[in-house]
Design a protein around this motif. Structure first.
Motif, PDB file in Angstrom:
ATOM      1  N   UNK A 111      25.914  39.158  36.355  1.00 22.53           N
ATOM      2  CA  UNK A 111      25.431  38.640  35.075  1.00 22.53           C
ATOM      3  C   UNK A 111      24.953  37.198  35.221  1.00 22.53           C
ATOM      4  N   UNK A 112      24.071  36.808  34.304  1.00 24.32           N
ATOM      5  CA  UNK A 112      23.501  35.461  34.272  1.00 24.32           C
ATOM      6  C   UNK A 112      23.613  34.914  32.854  1.00 24.32           C
ATOM      7  N   UNK A 163      21.308  31.291  24.171  1.00 27.15           N
ATOM      8  CA  UNK A 163      21.977  30.442  25.164  1.00 27.15           C
ATOM      9  C   UNK A 163      23.446  30.840  25.254  1.00 27.15           C
ATOM     10  N   UNK A 164      23.957  30.881  26.480  1.00 26.93           N
ATOM     11  CA  UNK A 164      25.365  31.171  26.712  1.00 26.93           C
ATOM     12  C   UNK A 164      25.720  32.642  26.755  1.00 26.93           C
ATOM     13  N   UNK A 165      24.768  33.551  26.459  1.00 26.87           N
ATOM     14  CA  UNK A 165      25.032  34.984  26.485  1.00 26.87           C
ATOM     15  C   UNK A 165      24.991  35.485  27.929  1.00 26.87           C
ATOM     16  N   UNK A 166      25.977  36.256  28.338  1.00 27.15           N
ATOM     17  CA  UNK A 166      25.976  36.867  29.669  1.00 27.15           C
ATOM     18  C   UNK A 166      25.051  38.076  29.639  1.00 27.15           C
ATOM     19  N   UNK A 167      24.063  38.118  30.531  1.00 25.27           N
ATOM     20  CA  UNK A 167      23.079  39.198  30.541  1.00 25.27           C
ATOM     21  C   UNK A 167      22.611  39.478  31.959  1.00 25.27           C
ATOM     22  N   UNK A 168      22.025  40.636  32.117  1.00 22.88           N
ATOM     23  CA  UNK A 168      21.358  40.989  33.383  1.00 22.88           C
ATOM     24  C   UNK A 168      20.314  42.047  33.087  1.00 22.88           C
ATOM     25  N   UNK A 169      19.358  42.170  33.991  1.00 23.10           N
ATOM     26  CA  UNK A 169      18.338  43.202  33.918  1.00 23.10           C
ATOM     27  C   UNK A 169      18.650  44.235  34.986  1.00 23.10           C
ATOM     28  N   UNK A 207      26.748  41.551  28.281  1.00 23.00           N
ATOM     29  CA  UNK A 207      28.152  41.815  28.567  1.00 23.00           C
ATOM     30  C   UNK A 207      28.901  42.459  27.407  1.00 23.00           C
ATOM     31  N   UNK A 208      28.560  42.128  26.179  1.00 26.44           N
ATOM     32  CA  UNK A 208      29.315  42.618  25.022  1.00 26.44           C
ATOM     33  C   UNK A 208      28.711  43.869  24.391  1.00 26.44           C
TER      34      UNK A 208
END
Length: 86
Positions: A18-19, A57-63, A40-41
């Motif tokens: 995650x980023x 901003x601050x959200x954990x995400x990935x593609x 993430x959520x």
């Protein structure tokens, strides 16, 4: 530079972590192809040509699962932002 074009090519590495970012504004528009956005959520959501989204901003995400022809237009403020792996 506040906009950039990202493309996937066959054999491109697929992110598995995650980023997050601290940019004021991070907007992505799917120009072509498809890709899954995994926050993430939440459950992953497949996005396709014409879809768009904002990553807070601050959200954990990935593609994940990009199609071989995926093209993303990213618009970011400020232009010198960093995406951090977590």
């Amino acid at each position: 530079q506040v906009a950039r074009l990202s493309e996937s090519s066959p054999g491109s590495p697929r992110p598995d972590s995650y980023y997050q970012h601290q940019a004021e504004f991070f907007f992505i528009f799917i120009l072509e192809g498809s890709i899954a956005l995994d926050c993430a959520a939440h459950s992953p959501k497949v996005l396709a040509t014409g879809d768009s989204f904002v990553v807070p901003a601050g959200l954990n995400f990935r593609f994940t699962h990009p199609s071989d022809d995926v093209q993303l237009l990213q618009v970011v403020l400020p232009a010198d932002f960093e995406i951090e792996g977590i």
